[in-house]
Scaffold this motif. Structure first.
Motif, PDB file in Angstrom:
ATOM      1  N   TYR A  34       6.890   2.876   1.832  1.00  0.00           N
ATOM      2  CA  TYR A  34       6.272   3.551   0.684  1.00  0.00           C
ATOM      3  C   TYR A  34       5.048   2.761   0.203  1.00  0.00           C
ATOM      4  O   TYR A  34       3.971   3.318   0.001  1.00  0.00           O
ATOM      5  N   ALA A  35       5.221   1.452   0.043  1.00  0.00           N
ATOM      6  CA  ALA A  35       4.115   0.601  -0.401  1.00  0.00           C
ATOM      7  C   ALA A  35       2.978   0.620   0.610  1.00  0.00           C
ATOM      8  O   ALA A  35       1.796   0.644   0.241  1.00  0.00           O
ATOM      9  N   LEU A  36       3.328   0.616   1.883  1.00  0.00           N
ATOM     10  CA  LEU A  36       2.302   0.649   2.926  1.00  0.00           C
ATOM     11  C   LEU A  36       1.541   1.972   2.913  1.00  0.00           C
ATOM     12  O   LEU A  36       0.319   1.986   3.074  1.00  0.00           O
ATOM     13  N   LEU A  37       2.235   3.070   2.720  1.00  0.00           N
ATOM     14  CA  LEU A  37       1.560   4.369   2.599  1.00  0.00           C
ATOM     15  C   LEU A  37       0.546   4.332   1.454  1.00  0.00           C
ATOM     16  O   LEU A  37      -0.588   4.789   1.595  1.00  0.00           O
ATOM     17  N   ARG A  39      -0.918   1.671   0.045  1.00  0.00           N
ATOM     18  CA  ARG A  39      -2.057   0.791   0.368  1.00  0.00           C
ATOM     19  C   ARG A  39      -2.960   1.391   1.437  1.00  0.00           C
ATOM     20  O   ARG A  39      -4.173   1.269   1.379  1.00  0.00           O
ATOM     21  N   ARG A  40      -2.359   2.022   2.416  1.00  0.00           N
ATOM     22  CA  ARG A  40      -3.122   2.558   3.529  1.00  0.00           C
ATOM     23  C   ARG A  40      -4.010   3.730   3.092  1.00  0.00           C
ATOM     24  O   ARG A  40      -5.128   3.873   3.582  1.00  0.00           O
ATOM     25  N   TYR A  41      -3.525   4.556   2.186  1.00  0.00           N
ATOM     26  CA  TYR A  41      -4.235   5.795   1.861  1.00  0.00           C
ATOM     27  C   TYR A  41      -4.892   5.836   0.492  1.00  0.00           C
ATOM     28  O   TYR A  41      -5.644   6.767   0.215  1.00  0.00           O
ATOM     29  N   PHE A  42      -4.669   4.852  -0.364  1.00  0.00           N
ATOM     30  CA  PHE A  42      -5.218   4.921  -1.721  1.00  0.00           C
ATOM     31  C   PHE A  42      -6.736   5.087  -1.719  1.00  0.00           C
ATOM     32  O   PHE A  42      -7.267   5.978  -2.381  1.00  0.00           O
ATOM     33  N   PHE A  43      -7.444   4.232  -0.989  1.00  0.00           N
ATOM     34  CA  PHE A  43      -8.907   4.274  -1.022  1.00  0.00           C
ATOM     35  C   PHE A  43      -9.428   5.620  -0.503  1.00  0.00           C
ATOM     36  O   PHE A  43     -10.326   6.217  -1.106  1.00  0.00           O
ATOM     37  N   ASP A  65       0.470   9.570  -9.904  1.00  0.00           N
ATOM     38  CA  ASP A  65       1.490  10.600 -10.127  1.00  0.00           C
ATOM     39  C   ASP A  65       1.957  11.216  -8.815  1.00  0.00           C
ATOM     40  O   ASP A  65       3.144  11.510  -8.651  1.00  0.00           O
ATOM     41  N   LEU A  66       1.030  11.406  -7.878  1.00  0.00           N
ATOM     42  CA  LEU A  66       1.377  11.951  -6.570  1.00  0.00           C
ATOM     43  C   LEU A  66       2.393  11.049  -5.872  1.00  0.00           C
ATOM     44  O   LEU A  66       3.413  11.519  -5.367  1.00  0.00           O
ATOM     45  N   PHE A  67       2.139   9.748  -5.870  1.00  0.00           N
ATOM     46  CA  PHE A  67       3.045   8.826  -5.185  1.00  0.00           C
ATOM     47  C   PHE A  67       4.389   8.699  -5.902  1.00  0.00           C
ATOM     48  O   PHE A  67       5.426   8.559  -5.253  1.00  0.00           O
ATOM     49  N   VAL A  68       4.382   8.769  -7.219  1.00  0.00           N
ATOM     50  CA  VAL A  68       5.652   8.757  -7.956  1.00  0.00           C
ATOM     51  C   VAL A  68       6.465   9.996  -7.593  1.00  0.00           C
ATOM     52  O   VAL A  68       7.670   9.914  -7.312  1.00  0.00           O
ATOM     53  N   LYS A  69       5.801  11.142  -7.569  1.00  0.00           N
ATOM     54  CA  LYS A  69       6.482  12.393  -7.218  1.00  0.00           C
ATOM     55  C   LYS A  69       7.000  12.351  -5.775  1.00  0.00           C
ATOM     56  O   LYS A  69       8.110  12.797  -5.493  1.00  0.00           O
TER      57      LYS A  69
END
Length: 189
Positions: A34-37, A39-43, A65-69
């Motif tokens: 989850y954390a890697l997703l 970091r990988r896609y935030f930018f 909010d997207l990642f929390v959901k």
């Protein structure tokens, strides 16, 4: 997927983790995946969001909010052929939903920028001059910030109510209201 560094700290080797495997691990509840997703896609998500809205805080809030959901609904998600496409599409819908709901509420208000200022002169400026200055300062804020201030001060909603109404986190409400008020103070002084 995990490897031990020289300091004894476990690290995720991002180069060796494929998109499909990462998504599968995430759906199984792997917090590291989850954390890697994130970091990988935030930018990339942030850059994509800037094409939809100029409001940088709104974009960041929507990504968060997207990642929390996603985390809360990970058990109900399906495999995807492209994680990036799935995330981009989800972010686009999230931003557009927030903008649409904020715009509808904003237009529905009779006078969203109505101010209850005392009708007194302050020595140099009259009430009309003060009102004009405040309205000019308010118009420099983003639509999102204007909506937040309207809900907070004109509609007298709590931060929790605003967060629920706009579909954002309470912390996002605190941050956005603080930034909007700080911006207004700078412009009016």
């Amino acid at each position: 997927m995990l490897e031990q560094g020289e300091e004894g700290i476990l690290r995720v080797n991002t180069a060796q983790v494929g998109e499909a495997a990462l998504w599968e691990d995430f759906m199984q509840g792997d917090a590291g995946a989850y954390a890697l997703l994130y970091r990988r896609y935030f930018f990339d998500l942030y850059q994509y969001g800037k094409k939809i809205s100029d409001d940088q805080d709104l974009i960041k809030d929507c990504i968060q909010d997207l990642f929390v959901k996603l985390w809360h609904n990970r058990g109900n998600l399906n495999q995807t052929t492209s994680v990036k496409y799935y995330l981009f599409t989800s972010l686009k819908h999230k931003i557009l939903d927030v903008l649409k709901s904020a715009a509808v509420r904003y237009r529905a208000a009779e006078d969203p920028l109505e101010l209850d200022m005392a009708d007194e002169n302050t020595g140099e400026e009259s009430y009309d001059d003060q009102r004009a200055d405040v309205l000019r300062a308010l118009n420099t804020l983003s639509r999102h910030q204007q909506t937040l201030l309207h809900l907070k001060f004109n509609k007298e909603r709590t931060n929790q109510e605003i967060a629920a109404e706009l579909g954002i986190t309470i912390q996002s409400v605190y941050n956005a209201v603080f930034k909007a008020l700080r911006s207004l103070r700078k412009q009016l002084h």
